[in-house]
Design a protein around this motif. Sequence first.
Motif, short mmCIF file in Angstrom:
data_model
loop_
_atom_site.label_atom_id
_atom_site.label_comp_id
_atom_site.label_asym_id
_atom_site.label_seq_id
_atom_site.Cartn_x
_atom_site.Cartn_y
_atom_site.Cartn_z
N TRP A 122 -8.27 11.05 -69.87
CA TRP A 122 -7.00 11.79 -69.95
C TRP A 122 -5.89 10.76 -70.13
O TRP A 122 -6.06 9.58 -69.82
N PRO A 123 -4.73 11.16 -70.65
CA PRO A 123 -3.67 10.18 -70.92
C PRO A 123 -2.94 9.77 -69.64
O PRO A 123 -2.37 10.61 -68.94
N VAL A 124 -2.97 8.48 -69.34
CA VAL A 124 -2.36 7.96 -68.12
C VAL A 124 -1.26 6.96 -68.47
O VAL A 124 -1.42 6.14 -69.37
N THR A 125 -0.16 7.04 -67.73
CA THR A 125 0.85 5.99 -67.74
C THR A 125 1.01 5.48 -66.32
O THR A 125 1.24 6.27 -65.40
N VAL A 126 0.88 4.18 -66.15
CA VAL A 126 1.01 3.55 -64.84
C VAL A 126 2.40 2.91 -64.74
O VAL A 126 2.75 2.05 -65.55
N VAL A 127 3.14 3.35 -63.74
CA VAL A 127 4.47 2.81 -63.46
C VAL A 127 4.34 2.02 -62.16
O VAL A 127 4.43 2.59 -61.07
N GLY A 128 4.07 0.73 -62.28
CA GLY A 128 3.75 -0.07 -61.11
C GLY A 128 4.83 -1.07 -60.74
O GLY A 128 5.98 -0.97 -61.19
N LEU A 129 4.43 -2.04 -59.94
CA LEU A 129 5.39 -3.02 -59.44
C LEU A 129 6.04 -3.82 -60.55
O LEU A 129 7.14 -4.35 -60.38
N ASP A 130 5.39 -3.90 -61.72
CA ASP A 130 5.96 -4.61 -62.86
C ASP A 130 7.35 -4.09 -63.22
O ASP A 130 8.19 -4.85 -63.71
N VAL A 131 7.58 -2.80 -62.98
CA VAL A 131 8.90 -2.23 -63.26
C VAL A 131 9.62 -1.75 -62.00
O VAL A 131 10.85 -1.82 -61.93
N THR A 132 8.88 -1.28 -61.00
CA THR A 132 9.57 -0.78 -59.80
C THR A 132 10.25 -1.91 -59.04
O THR A 132 11.25 -1.68 -58.35
N HIS A 133 9.76 -3.14 -59.17
CA HIS A 133 10.43 -4.28 -58.56
C HIS A 133 11.55 -4.83 -59.43
O HIS A 133 12.22 -5.80 -59.04
N GLU A 134 11.78 -4.19 -60.58
CA GLU A 134 12.89 -4.58 -61.45
C GLU A 134 14.09 -3.64 -61.29
O GLU A 134 15.14 -3.86 -61.89
N ALA A 135 13.93 -2.58 -60.49
CA ALA A 135 15.03 -1.65 -60.21
C ALA A 135 15.28 -1.65 -58.71
O ALA A 135 14.34 -1.72 -57.91
N PHE A 136 16.54 -1.53 -58.32
CA PHE A 136 16.91 -1.76 -56.91
C PHE A 136 17.99 -0.79 -56.48
O PHE A 136 19.02 -0.65 -57.14
N PHE A 137 17.72 -0.06 -55.39
CA PHE A 137 18.74 0.75 -54.73
C PHE A 137 19.44 -0.15 -53.70
O PHE A 137 18.89 -0.41 -52.62
N SER A 138 20.62 -0.63 -54.01
CA SER A 138 21.36 -1.44 -53.05
C SER A 138 21.87 -0.53 -51.92
O SER A 138 21.94 0.69 -52.05
N SER A 139 22.24 -1.15 -50.82
CA SER A 139 22.79 -0.36 -49.71
C SER A 139 24.07 0.33 -50.15
O SER A 139 24.35 1.47 -49.74
N GLN A 140 24.85 -0.32 -51.01
CA GLN A 140 26.08 0.31 -51.50
C GLN A 140 25.76 1.51 -52.39
O GLN A 140 26.46 2.54 -52.33
N TYR A 141 24.72 1.40 -53.20
CA TYR A 141 24.31 2.52 -54.05
C TYR A 141 23.90 3.71 -53.18
O TYR A 141 24.29 4.86 -53.46
N LEU A 142 23.13 3.46 -52.14
CA LEU A 142 22.71 4.56 -51.26
C LEU A 142 23.89 5.14 -50.49
O LEU A 142 23.90 6.35 -50.19
N ASP A 143 24.90 4.33 -50.19
CA ASP A 143 26.14 4.87 -49.61
C ASP A 143 26.80 5.85 -50.59
O ASP A 143 27.32 6.89 -50.18
N THR A 144 26.78 5.51 -51.87
CA THR A 144 27.35 6.40 -52.88
C THR A 144 26.57 7.70 -52.95
O THR A 144 27.16 8.79 -53.08
N VAL A 145 25.24 7.61 -52.89
CA VAL A 145 24.41 8.82 -52.86
C VAL A 145 24.80 9.70 -51.67
O VAL A 145 24.97 10.92 -51.80
N ARG A 146 24.97 9.10 -50.51
CA ARG A 146 25.38 9.85 -49.32
C ARG A 146 26.73 10.52 -49.52
O ARG A 146 26.92 11.70 -49.16
N ASP A 147 27.67 9.80 -50.11
CA ASP A 147 29.05 10.28 -50.20
C ASP A 147 29.27 11.30 -51.30
O ASP A 147 30.27 12.02 -51.28
N THR A 148 28.36 11.38 -52.30
CA THR A 148 28.59 12.23 -53.46
C THR A 148 27.56 13.35 -53.64
O THR A 148 27.75 14.20 -54.50
#
Length: 322
Positions: A186-212
């Motif tokens: 079946w068709p699989v796409t693996v989204v692993g650490l190769d890309v998930t470690h290239e994107a980052f939720f900073s604490s400031q970003y999560l503060d924005t999520v909380r506030d908005t």
Amino acid sequence: MTTKIILDTDPGIDDAMAILFAEANPDVELVALTTVYGNAEINTSTRNALYLKQRFNFACDVAKGASGPLVRDPVGASVVVHGENGFGDVPLEEPSIEADPRSAHQYIIDTVKASPGEITLVAVGPLTNLALAIEHAPEIASLVKEVVIMGGAFGTHEHTGNVTPFAEANIHDDPHAADIVLTANWPVTVVGLDVTHEAFFSSQYLDTVRDTCGDIGQFMWDISRFYLAFYKERMGVEGCFVHDPSAIAYVINPALFEVRKGPIRVVCDGPAEGMTLQKYRETKHKTDEWKDKPAQNVAIAVNDRALLDLFLDSMTHYASEQ
């Protein structure tokens, strides 16, 4: 076009973020949450899925899945990362709703057969439920639209493992199941650490999520306190990597990612247990355990800024409609 997904999950702080992302984005129809052990043991992960469904009024089903791996001994819940209750030890009311009576793998089989070509399976925990589904009903391989997995590490950008030097947690929890799923037709796409470690939720970003983002943003901020404390102590960073939500981002907009194609195998024992290996060159060898396996996609690059914008935009829009 809306994509119907069954989200196989072990909630889990970043799982909750992925679940809420899927519910919030109008391009995704969250058909069901199927639960698995991993970040929490199975009763806790199922309780957490039911809690999210009830608190945020999801229409999706919840089906309880596997309590342990196919072959290997269980490694235990990730309490140090996600807390005793899986949600950073934030107090939770017990849900008053119940899960579907079917096992997760039977729910997957029944739903895929009822909607051929329509269901994308998104797995952000150990792959035991998907392996059981494909083993019990091999015919679903031709009926699934796509399988998207958050798991694995292939060495791109020097990202090789997070629970051992060469293994990512979801794959390491059940390497035998992962090898079954990744080599199925079946068709699989693996989204692993190769890309998930290239994107980052900073604490400031999560503060924005909380506030908005209203109640949903406050909840994500609350449960992320424990998670961020782990990241700060273990890695010295102010924020967290974007693991499970990245799989949802791929479903919504695959163009955010660059992928590489080739068959994948998983090391199932020894010191490299859980290591994922992709053959992406057309070379020939006398011995080749990859050559007869289907070519699958591995994400190797991501537009991280666009991913963060997509997540925040989805949550802000969802909150404004509640």
